[in-house]
Design a protein around this motif. Structure first.
Motif, mmCIF file in Angstrom:
data_model
loop_
_atom_site.group_PDB
_atom_site.id
_atom_site.type_symbol
_atom_site.label_atom_id
_atom_site.label_comp_id
_atom_site.label_asym_id
_atom_site.label_seq_id
_atom_site.Cartn_x
_atom_site.Cartn_y
_atom_site.Cartn_z
ATOM 1 N N GLY A 15 0.833 -1.365 -0.236
ATOM 2 C CA GLY A 15 0.016 -0.054 -0.058
ATOM 3 C C GLY A 15 0.885 1.081 -0.014
ATOM 4 O O GLY A 15 1.985 1.053 0.290
ATOM 5 N N ILE A 16 0.325 2.185 -0.394
ATOM 6 C CA ILE A 16 1.129 3.486 -0.517
ATOM 7 C C ILE A 16 1.278 4.123 0.779
ATOM 8 O O ILE A 16 0.509 3.692 1.762
ATOM 9 C CB ILE A 16 0.403 4.625 -1.305
ATOM 10 N N SER A 17 2.115 5.101 1.012
ATOM 11 C CA SER A 17 2.261 5.513 2.249
ATOM 12 C C SER A 17 1.164 6.391 2.786
ATOM 13 O O SER A 17 0.410 7.023 1.950
ATOM 14 C CB SER A 17 3.308 6.674 2.195
ATOM 15 N N SER A 19 -1.633 4.478 3.867
ATOM 16 C CA SER A 19 -2.728 3.702 3.174
ATOM 17 C C SER A 19 -3.098 3.148 4.702
ATOM 18 O O SER A 19 -4.287 2.517 4.909
ATOM 19 C CB SER A 19 -2.404 2.726 2.340
ATOM 20 N N GLY A 20 -2.291 3.031 5.872
ATOM 21 C CA GLY A 20 -2.408 2.739 7.135
ATOM 22 C C GLY A 20 -1.997 1.111 7.188
ATOM 23 O O GLY A 20 -2.385 0.095 8.077
ATOM 24 N N LYS A 21 -0.865 0.776 6.563
ATOM 25 C CA LYS A 21 -0.197 -0.479 6.913
ATOM 26 C C LYS A 21 0.130 -0.604 8.269
ATOM 27 O O LYS A 21 -0.066 -1.755 8.726
ATOM 28 C CB LYS A 21 0.907 -0.582 5.786
ATOM 29 N N SER A 22 0.910 0.204 8.734
ATOM 30 C CA SER A 22 1.484 0.055 10.050
ATOM 31 C C SER A 22 0.324 0.015 11.288
ATOM 32 O O SER A 22 0.274 -0.890 12.126
ATOM 33 C CB SER A 22 2.484 1.088 10.583
ATOM 34 N N THR A 23 -0.825 0.695 10.838
ATOM 35 C CA THR A 23 -1.978 0.913 11.818
ATOM 36 C C THR A 23 -2.452 -0.565 11.996
ATOM 37 O O THR A 23 -3.018 -1.245 12.697
ATOM 38 C CB THR A 23 -2.918 1.868 11.240
ATOM 39 N N PHE A 24 -2.732 -0.974 10.547
ATOM 40 C CA PHE A 24 -3.344 -2.372 10.451
ATOM 41 C C PHE A 24 -2.564 -3.590 11.153
ATOM 42 O O PHE A 24 -3.146 -4.367 11.773
ATOM 43 C CB PHE A 24 -3.478 -2.602 8.760
ATOM 44 N N GLU A 115 -3.850 13.613 2.849
ATOM 45 C CA GLU A 115 -4.414 14.299 4.122
ATOM 46 C C GLU A 115 -3.663 13.690 5.242
ATOM 47 O O GLU A 115 -3.257 14.415 5.948
ATOM 48 C CB GLU A 115 -5.776 13.895 4.321
ATOM 49 N N ARG A 116 -3.639 12.368 5.368
ATOM 50 C CA ARG A 116 -2.905 11.791 6.539
ATOM 51 C C ARG A 116 -1.568 11.993 6.698
ATOM 52 O O ARG A 116 -1.068 12.377 7.687
ATOM 53 C CB ARG A 116 -3.264 10.419 6.462
ATOM 54 N N THR A 117 -0.915 12.033 5.442
ATOM 55 C CA THR A 117 0.447 12.278 5.405
ATOM 56 C C THR A 117 0.995 13.697 5.936
ATOM 57 O O THR A 117 1.811 13.859 6.517
ATOM 58 C CB THR A 117 1.199 11.958 3.968
HETATM 59 N N1 CTP Z 1 -4.476 6.351 10.221
HETATM 60 C C1 CTP Z 1 -5.846 6.871 10.672
HETATM 61 N N2 CTP Z 1 -6.935 5.953 10.496
HETATM 62 C C2 CTP Z 1 -6.769 4.926 9.874
HETATM 63 C C3 CTP Z 1 -5.409 4.236 9.559
HETATM 64 C C4 CTP Z 1 -4.235 5.435 9.714
HETATM 65 O O1 CTP Z 1 -6.233 7.884 10.972
HETATM 66 N N3 CTP Z 1 -7.721 3.812 9.880
HETATM 67 C C5 CTP Z 1 -3.450 7.482 10.379
HETATM 68 C C6 CTP Z 1 -2.507 6.799 11.205
HETATM 69 O O2 CTP Z 1 -2.660 7.339 12.664
HETATM 70 C C7 CTP Z 1 -1.277 7.521 10.642
HETATM 71 C C8 CTP Z 1 -1.449 7.795 9.220
HETATM 72 O O3 CTP Z 1 -2.945 7.694 8.885
HETATM 73 O O4 CTP Z 1 -1.080 9.071 11.156
HETATM 74 C C9 CTP Z 1 -1.025 6.842 8.359
HETATM 75 O O5 CTP Z 1 -1.076 5.539 8.824
HETATM 76 P P1 CTP Z 1 0.002 4.427 8.907
HETATM 77 O O6 CTP Z 1 -0.499 3.183 9.372
HETATM 78 O O7 CTP Z 1 1.204 4.993 9.390
HETATM 79 O O8 CTP Z 1 0.333 4.396 7.287
HETATM 80 P P2 CTP Z 1 1.597 3.415 6.422
HETATM 81 O O9 CTP Z 1 0.643 2.937 5.622
HETATM 82 O O10 CTP Z 1 2.153 2.593 7.399
HETATM 83 O O11 CTP Z 1 2.410 4.598 5.960
HETATM 84 P P3 CTP Z 1 3.879 4.456 5.595
HETATM 85 O O12 CTP Z 1 4.102 3.746 4.393
HETATM 86 O O13 CTP Z 1 4.319 6.073 5.410
HETATM 87 O O14 CTP Z 1 4.434 3.766 6.793
#
Ligand code: CTP
Ligand code: MG
Length: 172
Positions: A15-17, A19-24, A115-117
């Motif tokens: 997923g793109i930066s 997209s919420g990968k780390s949150t997932f 927006e999140r970025t």
């Molecule tokens: N976020 C959110 N709601 C979600 C998922 C994510 O508000 N359902 C927010 C997170 O809190 C974070 C941002 O969006 O501030 C990016 O989420 P993250 O999980 O960090 O995205 P990644 O895909 O991991 O981004 P990267 O590739 O840059 O690590």
């Protein structure tokens, strides 16, 4: 949406930066099950954002993934995984350990990710970087199966991502 994942597999998040990968990953797995490119860049270069450290970071990430798979431990790779050559390294390490490579794609609108970025202090790239990633993601969707991913789950939009549940398939 139920996501069936073999009990022992190498799961590549795609997923793109933003997209919420780390949150997932935090929601569904233990921290030790998740190998993130950020963490390994930090480990080898003291800076999670140092892209020049990516080569070394992935070398170590693949090594650790191999050790985990050899020990029969499910392993999740939290990286954008938007490039075919990046994914090839993961398919290779999975195959070396007779483990199925699985892809879970988080497909969110580029505008939402942007927006999140903008709210993040740990990400400073411009919009054009995200646009390129989004183009790479669209291309990736057609490539995953022929690259060797045995299961490909595409979660489209925030609602599908939020509703996803992982279900583990027993191998024997
Ligand atoms: N976020 C959110 N709601 C979600 C998922 C994510 O508000 N359902 C927010 C997170 O809190 C974070 C941002 O969006 O501030 C990016 O989420 P993250 O999980 O960090 O995205 P990644 O895909 O991991 O981004 P990267 O590739 O840059 O690590
Ligand atoms: Mg992340």
């Amino acid at each position: 949406m139920i996501i069936d994942v073999p009990e022992l597999s190498l799961v590549a998040l795609v997923g793109i930066s933003g997209s919420g990968k780390s949150t997932f990953a935090r929601k569904h797995w233990k921290p030790t099950q998740v190998l993130s490119s950020d963490f390994f860049r930090g480990l080898v270069a003291d800076d999670e954002n140092d892209q020049s450290a990516s080569g070394d970071a992935f070398e170590v990430l693949h090594y650790v993934a191999g050790k985990r798979l050899a020990a029969g431990r499910l392993t999740v790779v939290d990286a954008t995984n938007l490039q075919s050559h990046a994914r090839a390294g993961l398919v290779k390490v999975a195959r070396e350990h007779d483990v199925l490579p699985v892809a879970i794609v988080l497909d969110v609108p580029e505008s939402l990710a942007w927006e999140r970025t903008q709210d993040r202090e740990d990400r400073t790239f411009g919009r054009q970087v995200l646009t390129r990633m989004h183009r790479d993601l669209r291309r990736s969707l057609g490539q995953l199966a022929k690259e060797g991913f045995r299961k490909i789950h595409v979660l489209r939009g925030v609602d599908e991502i939020a509703a996803a549940e992982i279900r583990y398939e027993k191998l024997f």
